[in-house]
Motif scaffolding. Structure first.
Motif, PDB file in Angstrom:
ATOM      1  N   GLN A 204      -7.605   9.993 -40.432  1.00  0.00           N
ATOM      2  CA  GLN A 204      -7.316  10.662 -39.168  1.00  0.00           C
ATOM      3  C   GLN A 204      -6.955  12.125 -39.382  1.00  0.00           C
ATOM      4  N   THR A 208      -8.850  15.001 -37.332  1.00  0.00           N
ATOM      5  CA  THR A 208      -8.101  16.020 -36.602  1.00  0.00           C
ATOM      6  C   THR A 208      -8.469  17.424 -37.065  1.00  0.00           C
ATOM      7  N   LEU A 327       1.937  16.579 -33.137  1.00  0.00           N
ATOM      8  CA  LEU A 327       0.534  16.173 -32.991  1.00  0.00           C
ATOM      9  C   LEU A 327       0.441  14.768 -32.384  1.00  0.00           C
ATOM     10  N   LYS A 332      -2.965  13.608 -30.643  1.00  0.00           N
ATOM     11  CA  LYS A 332      -3.947  13.997 -31.655  1.00  0.00           C
ATOM     12  C   LYS A 332      -3.824  13.212 -32.952  1.00  0.00           C
TER      13      LYS A 332
END
Length: 368
Positions: A204, A208, A327, A332
Motif C-alpha cells: 500500500q 500511495t 494519511l 489514503k
C-alpha cells in the motif's frame, strides 16, 4: 504507584510463551507509564522467543502498541495524563552523529536500550521480584508499561488505538521502506516479496506513492488475494513458477524497486535478481544473523543496481507516526483492514500460533 499487570513473557528460547501477572514500577525521571490499549503480534516477537533475535529471557514481549498516559515522571514536559501514544522500539539519544544528521533509527547509542530502558534498568519484575527484560525498551504486550519518553510518540486522539498500534512497527516498516528508504517515484514498477503484515504495508506504500505496477510475491493464494485489496496489480505464487524473479521480470520487464519482507537471504537475492537496470532492492525482513545473500557483483556497476537495507522504514518516529496516521484519516492508507483477528491477553498463545500458521494479516491483542 506500582501496578499489577498481565503480560506475555518469554521465559526461555524455544519454549512456549506464558501469560503472567507482573509488577510495573512507576516512572522515574523522563519516563511515563501507559495503560496499554492494544498490542500487535509481530514476527519479531516470535523471533525473540526462538533466539533469532537474541534478547535475553526472561523477557516481556511487545513493541507495537498504543495506549493512554496515566502517570508521568519527574522532568516530563511533552506528555501529560490522558495523552494517547504509540510505542517506538527505536531508542535515540538525540546527540550522536546519526541522530544529529536526522537518522535516529541508526542512533549509535541505541544498543544500550535493546532489552532495558536507556539507563540500563527495567521497571518490570515477576511475582518473585526478579527483573524482567523488555523487548526493544518497550515490553508493551502487557496491561501497563513504563517507557522512556523517547520510546513514545504522542498522537491525536480520535484514531482507534488498536489501529494506531500497528504504526509502531508493521505499518512504519512497510510504508517507510517505500517512502523513506527507497523514495519510490510515481510511475515506477515494484515487487514485494512476502505479503504478511509488513509486506502488505509495503504494497500500500507503493500504491500511495503512485507505482504503475505492483507485483506481490508469496506462497499463499489467500495472502495474494489480500495483497490485491491493498493495491497489488499482479501476483506471483512462488509454488507455481520455477523462478519467482524470472516470473516478475516477465510481467514487468524488470522492476524499479523490489522489497524483501521475509527475512531470508535467498529471498533477498530473488528481489535483487528481478530488478531492471538502475533498480533498487530494499531488504526489510529480519534474517538470521548467519544468513547470507549472494548476488552477481558485476550487476552493481554494469546495471547501476542498488541493494540496501531498511530498519523500521528508516523512521523518524516523532515525524513519521503522525504523518502515517494523517494519511489513514484522509483515507489514503488502510489500517482497519490489516487487523484480521483480535485476542484477549489470555489468548496470546493462540495469537502466536495463528501468526505462525499465516492466518492473519495482523493479529492484535486488545486489553480491556
Amino acid at each position: 504507584m506500582t501496578r499489577d499487570a498481565k503480560a506475555v513473557i518469554c521465559r526461555e528460547w524455544g519454549k512456549p510463551i506464558t501469560v503472567e501477572t507482573i509488577k510495573v514500577a512507576p516512572p522515574k525521571r523522563n519516563e511515563i507509564t501507559i495503560k496499554v490499549a492494544a498490542c500487535g503480534v509481530c514476527h519479531s516477537d516470535l523471533s525473540a522467543t526462538t533466539g533469532k533475535i537474541q534478547y535475553p529471557p526472561p523477557l516481556v514481549l511487545g513493541h507495537e502498541a498504543a495506549g493512554v498516559v496515566i502517570e508521568v515522571g519527574e522532568g516530563v514536559t511533552d506528555f501529560q495524563e490522558g495523552d494517547h501514544v504509540v510505542s517506538s522500539f527505536i531508542s535515540m539519544c538525540g546527540k550522536c552523529r546519526q541522530c544529529v544528521r536526522g537518522r535516529p533509527v541508526l542512533c549509535e547509542n541505541a544498543r544500550k536500550a535493546m532489552f532495558t530502558l536507556p539507563d540500563g534498568s527495567v521497571r518490570t519484575t515477576d511475582a518473585d521480584g526478579n527483573d524482567l527484560n523488555v523487548f526493544g525498551a518497550c515490553g508493551v504486550m502487557a496491561e501497563y508499561a513504563t517507557l522512556h519518553v523517547d520510546n513514545a510518540v504522542k498522537i491525536e486522539q480520535g484514531v482507534p488505538l488498536q489501529n494506531a498500534a500497528l504504526v509502531g512497527c508493521a505499518v512504519m516498516t512497510g510504508v517507510g521502506a517505500v517512502f523513506n528508504t527507497a523514495k519510490l517515484e510515481p510511475g515506477s514498477r515494484a515487487a514485494v516479496f512476502g505479503v504478511g503484515g509488513v509486506g502488505l504495508n509495503a504494497i500500500q506504500g507503493c500504491a500511495t506513492a503512485g507505482a504503475e505496477m505492483i507485483v506481490a510475491v508469496d506462497t499463499s493464494d489467500k495472502k495474494l488475494e489480500m495483497a490485491k485489496e491493498f493495491g497489488a496489480t499482479h501476483t506471483v505464487n512462488i509454488n507455481e513458477v520455477d523462478d519467482a524473479a524470472k516470473a516478475v521480470k516477465k510481467l514487468t520487464g524488470g522492476v524499479d524497486y523490489a522489497f524483501e519482507c521475509v527475512g531470508a537471504g535467498a529471498v533477498a537475492a530473488q528481489a535483487y535478481k528481478c530488478l531492471g537496470r538502475g533498480g533498487t532492492a530494499v531488504v526489510v525482513g529480519v534474517a538470521d544473523p548467519k544468513d547470507k545473500t549472494e548476488i552477481g557483483t558485476l550487476s552493481l556497476p554494469a546495471d547501476e543496481r542498488t541493494l540496501k537495507g531498511s530498519w523500521l522504514g528508516s523512521a523518524r518516529p516523532q515525524h513519521d507516526f503522525p504523518r502515517i496516521l494523517a494519511l489513514y484519516k484522509a483515507g489514503k492508507l488502510k489500517l482497519d483492514e490489516l487487523i484480521t483477528q483480535t485476542y484477549s491477553i489470555d489468548q496470546a498463545p493462540q495469537a502466536f500460533d495463528d501468526m505462525v500458521s499465516g492466518k492473519n494479516a495482523r493479529g492484535v491483542i486488545v486489553f480491556e
